[in-house]
Design a protein around this motif. Structure first.
Motif, short mmCIF file in Angstrom:
data_model
loop_
_atom_site.label_atom_id
_atom_site.label_comp_id
_atom_site.label_asym_id
_atom_site.label_seq_id
_atom_site.Cartn_x
_atom_site.Cartn_y
_atom_site.Cartn_z
N PHE B 72 5.05 -1.02 11.33
CA PHE B 72 3.92 -1.54 12.11
C PHE B 72 4.15 -1.29 13.60
N THR B 156 -0.05 4.99 7.37
CA THR B 156 -0.12 4.18 8.59
C THR B 156 -0.27 5.07 9.83
N VAL B 178 -0.79 -1.29 16.10
CA VAL B 178 0.10 -2.35 15.63
C VAL B 178 -0.72 -3.41 14.90
N VAL B 181 -2.10 -2.00 11.46
CA VAL B 181 -1.08 -1.84 10.42
C VAL B 181 -0.58 -3.19 9.95
N LEU B 182 -0.42 -4.11 10.90
CA LEU B 182 0.03 -5.45 10.54
C LEU B 182 -1.01 -6.13 9.65
N PHE B 185 -0.81 -4.70 6.32
CA PHE B 185 0.43 -5.16 5.68
C PHE B 185 0.22 -6.56 5.09
#
Lengths: 327, 256
Positions: B72, B156, B178, B181-182, B185
């Motif tokens: 991330f 990603t 960030v 992707v977080l 996730f």
């Protein structure tokens, strides 16, 4: 060869290019003149296949910019105004990179050829970040030449260069004009006069006039204010100038006399000179008050109309016709 | 094809010339090494106390899980420069007036970033080699786990590339990357919020399936190779590249 027919470009509600038409012949340098924001870059971006037009049509090297964008891009070398380069690459590395993308054969020798053409072989292995502004401009020009394009489009290539570099670049552009169709934008009228075989003048997205640069200059200067310098105090000569029949009015501006012509189609300079000499004033300088394109534009807007076209080569655009019929 | 390779080559070279790539490599390997060392110490302690140590494959799985989690940060940093730098420097105008389709350089750049990521992932094999000296390794399981981690990285990076195309500011691109992707996730966990609510059952299912973890943690990471998971990552890459290409293309219609 570039043919532009009633080209329009809109960005939302704003129309940057309002239906312009012109032709740039091969083996000639065509100057594209206009003040900043006139639509020069927008037009050039359409001709390089970067942006599609909103209306009208344009063909570059025989290919339509809308339908055959890729063919157009194959046949155009483009030097954008900001001269974007990869600063982390060497001059030759950058040229080889572009050659590879363009599928040019014998990449290394071709890259060296174009570097030689722009006089930069000695700096071939220098990183672009270490090159001066003038050198970068030449790398940009070499990049535009790498695939030996039929058409070269150069967006204000002389901007930001020192006087010697400007002269060198102008020579190079004239030279290139013999083998390619070169379109070259500038806002300096004298530059266009020196380099171009033909000039297209654009303002606010419309073509004001086009034709031979020397004739155009004369045409644009016609009816413009005249600046006169005599030896001694200008106020002594003012009366004489005011007496000239082709002068409407004259006044003193700093150390010179500014004369307003009575009839915009008649150049009063000969009359003024004669009158001053007869009155025993020594004329040091007599010229149109406006010396560059910006000033001439100001003159033209001050006059609120443009002098009538001087040849068949110079079409009057619709806006002017409309403006004249209202008068 | 030549054009795509030219772009790819330049971008790969650029990674190996950039300070940030080395900084990432260093940080990632340091972090990974510390974790590896910790895992090994634990295993030895357990053995010393007469217990049954975790098997080598599980250690690798644990390491890969954290590696993938760290993405991330890594993926946005690898992808942030790709398009935004070109638009800021104006070189995008040069690229877009070359006789190539926009997708060519988008894909070339993506593949370069993915290649660099593959190099990073490859570096962790050092620990695998060390483990192989200490015990037996189930290469089937590890292979699938690595394939998963590889696809995860590609997906990603591709997603982060969209942001790089949207903004000229690399920092903004990285920050948004960030966040995205977080979010992806955590999506698998977020899906649970809707659970129990019958009306939202579909939403819950959708959010969970959208999440990266649902296609990695309990499947590929533990050696379970399912077509749908591979398809998920591949689709994620393709859709992201398609969106990126479209966004790059909008420049042709904008004033500047």
């Amino acid at each position: 060869m570039i043919e532009v027919n009633n080209l329009v470009k809109k960005f939302g509600n704003f129309t940057a290019v309002k239906g312009i038409s012109f032709t740039a012949e091969s083996g000639q340098v065509t100057g594209f003149l206009g003040p900043n924001g006139a639509g020069k870059t927008t037009t050039m971006r359409i001709l390089t296949g970067f942006a599609p037009p909103s209306g009208g049509s344009a063909t570059v090297a025989g290919y339509d910019v809308f339908d055959q964008s890729k063919e157009v891009r194959k046949n155009v070398g483009y030097l954008p105004e900001s001269v974007p380069l990869y600063r982390d690459m060497t001059a030759i590395g950058y040229l080889k990179y572009l050659a590879e993308i363009r599928g040019v054969k014998n990449r290394k020798s071709r890259a060296l050829d174009v570097l030689d053409r722009v006089g930069l072989v000695k700096r071939a292995d220098s990183q672009i970040r270490t090159l001066s502004k003038g050198m970068r401009q030449r790398v940009g020009l070499a990049a535009a030449l790498i695939h030996d394009p039929e058409v070269l489009i150069l967006d204000e290539p002389t901007i930001g260069l020192d006087p010697i570099q400007v002269l060198e670049l102008r020579d190079l552009v004239s030279e290139l004009g013999r083998e390619h169709t070169v379109m070259f934008s500038t806002h300096i009228l004298s530059e266009a006069e020196q380099v171009c075989d033909r000039v297209v003048i654009i303002n606010q997205g419309e073509i004001m006039t086009q034709g031979n640069p020397v004739e155009l200059r004369r045409q644009m200067e016609r009816g413009a204010r005249i600046l006169i310098r005599t030896e001694g105090d200008p106020s002594q000569a003012l009366g004489t100038v005011q007496q000239v029949s082709s002068v409407l009015e004259a006044e003193i501006e700093r150390d010179a006399i500014i004369a307003y012509p009575a009839d915009p189609t008649i150049d009063p300079r000969a009359d003024i000179t004669r009158a001053l000499v007869e009155a025993k004033h020594n004329v040091v300088e007599i010229r149109p008050a406006a010396n560059n394109l910006e000033e001439i534009f100001l003159e033209v807007t001050r006059r609120d109309n443009i002098a009538t076209p001087i040849s068949d080569d110079v079409p009057v655009n619709e806006a002017e016709v409309a403006a004249e019929s209202e008068e | 094809m030549g054009a795509l390779f030219a772009v790819y080559k330049r971008e790969v070279t650029l990674y190996y010339k950039s300070f940030i790539a080395y900084a990432i490599t260093f940080a990632l390997m340091l972090f990974h090494g510390i974790l590896f060392q910790a895992e090994i110490s634990i295993a030895y302690t357990v053995i010393g106390q007469g217990g049954q140590a975790d098997n080598a494959a599980n250690i690798v799985i644990g390491l890969l899980y954290t590696f993938v989690f760290i993405l991330f940060v890594v993926s946005p940093v690898l992808a942030m420069r790709l398009i935004s730098e070109e638009s800021r420097e104006g070189t995008l105008e040069t690229l877009m007036t070359l006789p190539i389709s926009d997708w060519v350089f988008v894909v070339g750049k993506f593949l370069a970033a993915w290649t660099f990521y593959t190099f990073l992932l490859g570096l962790t094999l050092i620990h695998l080699l060390l483990l192989a000296q200490l015990g037996t390794i189930n290469y089937g399981v590890i292979g699938v786990a690595y394939l998963g981690a590889w696809l995860y990285g590609g997906a990603t990076i591709a997603v982060c590339m969209i942001w790089s195309a949207i903004t000229e500011d690399q920092l903004v691109a990285a920050f948004l990357g960030v966040t995205t992707v977080l979010a992806l996730f955590l999506a698998s966990q977020l899906g649970q919020i809707f659970e129990g609510n019958l009306l939202a059952a579909n939403v819950s299912q959708f959010v969970r399936e959208l999440g990266l973890q649902s296609h990695f943690q309990d499947t590929m990471l533990v050696g379970l190779l399912r077509g749908e998971d591979v398809a998920y990552f591949v689709l994620m890459i393709l859709v992201s590249l398609f969106i990126t290409t479209l966004i790059v293309g909008t420049r042709r219609w904008r004033a500047s």
